[in-house]
Design an enzyme around this catalytic site. Structure first.
Site, PDB file in Angstrom:
ATOM      1  N   GLU A  40       0.615  -1.477   0.223  1.00 42.69           N
ATOM      2  CA  GLU A  40       0.057   0.171  -0.056  1.00 42.69           C
ATOM      3  C   GLU A  40       1.230   1.322  -0.283  1.00 42.69           C
ATOM      4  OE1 GLU A  40      -3.386  -0.103  -0.873  1.00 42.69           O
ATOM      5  OE2 GLU A  40      -3.177  -2.279  -0.793  1.00 42.69           O
ATOM      6  N   GLN A  45       0.008   7.334  -5.040  1.00 41.35           N
ATOM      7  CA  GLN A  45       0.886   8.359  -6.137  1.00 41.35           C
ATOM      8  C   GLN A  45       1.345   7.044  -7.770  1.00 41.35           C
ATOM      9  OE1 GLN A  45      -1.061  11.877  -6.299  1.00 41.35           O
ATOM     10  NE2 GLN A  45      -1.953  10.155  -5.247  1.00 41.35           N
ATOM     11  N   TYR A  85       9.165  10.128  -4.386  1.00 39.54           N
ATOM     12  CA  TYR A  85       8.136  10.159  -3.077  1.00 39.54           C
ATOM     13  C   TYR A  85       8.918   9.537  -1.919  1.00 39.54           C
ATOM     14  CZ  TYR A  85       4.384  12.609  -5.030  1.00 39.54           C
ATOM     15  OH  TYR A  85       2.746  13.555  -6.117  1.00 39.54           O
ATOM     16  N   TYR A 123      -6.440   6.488   3.691  1.00 40.28           N
ATOM     17  CA  TYR A 123      -6.959   5.062   2.877  1.00 40.28           C
ATOM     18  C   TYR A 123      -5.798   3.799   3.086  1.00 40.28           C
ATOM     19  CZ  TYR A 123      -5.529   2.077  -1.407  1.00 40.28           C
ATOM     20  OH  TYR A 123      -5.022   0.806  -1.544  1.00 40.28           O
ATOM     21  N   ASP A 141      -9.403   6.248  -2.825  1.00 38.76           N
ATOM     22  CA  ASP A 141      -8.158   6.829  -3.219  1.00 38.76           C
ATOM     23  C   ASP A 141      -8.506   7.181  -4.519  1.00 38.76           C
ATOM     24  OD1 ASP A 141      -9.830   4.470  -4.633  1.00 38.76           O
ATOM     25  OD2 ASP A 141      -7.175   3.772  -5.306  1.00 38.76           O
TER      26      ASP A 141
END
Length: 353
Positions: A40, A45, A85, A123, A141
């Site tokens: 997850e 993204q 990220y 989420y 999401d």
DNA sequence: AACTCGGGGAG
DNA sequence: CTCCCAGAGTT
């Protein structure tokens, strides 16, 4: 059909559809919270096709939360290199240490327990407890926003506070509480394979004529999203400094792009500087008193984020010896253990080999 | 509430 | 080019 009836038919049609249309991923054939948690975080993204190789690499390198907790942050970031990220990797590692050190290796058992962990938001907490424990929490999401906005004709912007609240309430109303994991998986599968952002496959959709957007020709205008901010350009000058000892690297610190990753010494300015201007820069003087600068590639330009664009030039510094203590000098073999931004990785492949 | 954080793929 | 992706943290 009234909105009351569609709230009844939606879950039924969705779950019936999912029995013959579920997607098979490496992290789906397990109830291991560690694997579900890891998947997850990686998939935030991030498209499944892009994230899958990283999931397999992470599981191979860090098979359990204890392995992950024991690892150095540099090793976790290196495994994450290229995925983007990077706060996800740092938070994942931090949370692993928290679970091992503070929770005695026991994973949280409910939604709020997971929500406390760094990098786990509404989420991920809902996804983990529904997939691992089948607890009744609806995921919201990008897929869910799109499916619900179209099906129920909701024009509230999905990136507003009101929108987040409204879509979450609706998703939890629709949720089949005894089958939360399957319901959550199904609604995301529907958004990913049928109710796609552009040119959705409405003819194959289990919601069919009950979809508000389909009935009213609003497919292309839903969901509604607020406007984005202005793009700010940034100008990076990378100094590829080398002596007989090796290349010069620095670690990025502070709250900025690529935090925790390594790079060639960087001079950032509000516009591109000439080699002459750079030669008088203090960073250059610190590296060596007898340094000559040569441009080796004109320009690399890339919009990396919605609000900023990085423009970079690379320079070679010929130094007899490197004076500064400020930066780390890494040998070739050691560079392989350091996570670097993609823009740097391309250069390493070209010049260090 | 607005801003920040990557990289890749589709159209 | 623009938009989106199994979002979350910071200010």
């Amino acid at each position: 059909m009234s909105s009351h009836n569609i709230k009844i038919s939606f879950p039924k049609n969705l779950l019936r559809w999912s029995k013959k249309n579920d997607r098979n991923f490496p992290w789906k054939q397990t109830t291991d919270p560690y694997k579900i948690w890891l998947s997850e975080i990686i998939l935030q993204q991030t498209r499944v096709e892009q994230g899958t190789p990283y999931y397999l690499k992470m599981i191979a390198l860090f098979p359990t939360v204890e392995h992950l907790a024991k690892a150095k942050e540099d090793a976790v970031l290196k495994a994450w290199q290229g995925l983007g990220y990077y706060s996800r990797a740092r938070n994942l590692h931090s949370a692993a240490k928290y679970i091992v050190d503070e929770l005695k290796g026991k994973f949280p058992v409910d939604y709020n327990g997971w929500l406390i962990l760094k990098g786990v938001g509404p989420y991920a907490a809902a996804a983990i407890v529904s997939f691992a424990y089948n607890l009744p929490h609806a995921v919201v999401d990008g897929n869910v926003y799109r499916v619900l906005a179209r099906c129920f004709g909701i024009e509230t912007p999905i990136d507003s506070t009101e929108g987040k609240k409204r879509f979450s309430i609706l998703a939890n109303e629709l949720l089949k509480k005894k089958d939360a994991g399957r319901f959550n998986q199904a609604i995301m599968d529907l958004g990913a394979t049928i109710c796609k952002p552009s040119s959705p496959l409405c003819n194959a959709c289990p919601i069919g004529k009950n979809c508000f957007a389909k009935k009213n020709s609003l497919i292309s205008s839903l969901p509604v999203k607020n406007k984005k901010v202005k793009i700010k350009p940034r100008f990076f000058h990378y100094m590829i400094a080398h002596s007989e000892k090796g290349f010069l690297f620095e670690k990025r610190t502070g709250n900025d792009i690529w935090k925790g990753l390594y790079q060639f010494p960087l001079i950032e300015a509000t516009k591109f500087l000439t080699p002459l201007q750079l030669s008088s820069h203090q960073i250059i003087k610190n590296i060596s008193s007898s340094t000559k600068i040569k441009i080796i590639e004109s320009l690399m330009s890339k919009q990396l984020l919605s609000h900023q664009k990085i423009e970079a030039k690379f320079f070679i510094l010929h130094a007899k010896k490197i004076n500064t203590e400020k930066y780390i000098v890494e040998k070739k073999k050691h560079i392989k253990n350091l996570a670097v931004p993609k823009i740097i990785d391309q250069y390493i492949k070209n010049f260090i080999h």
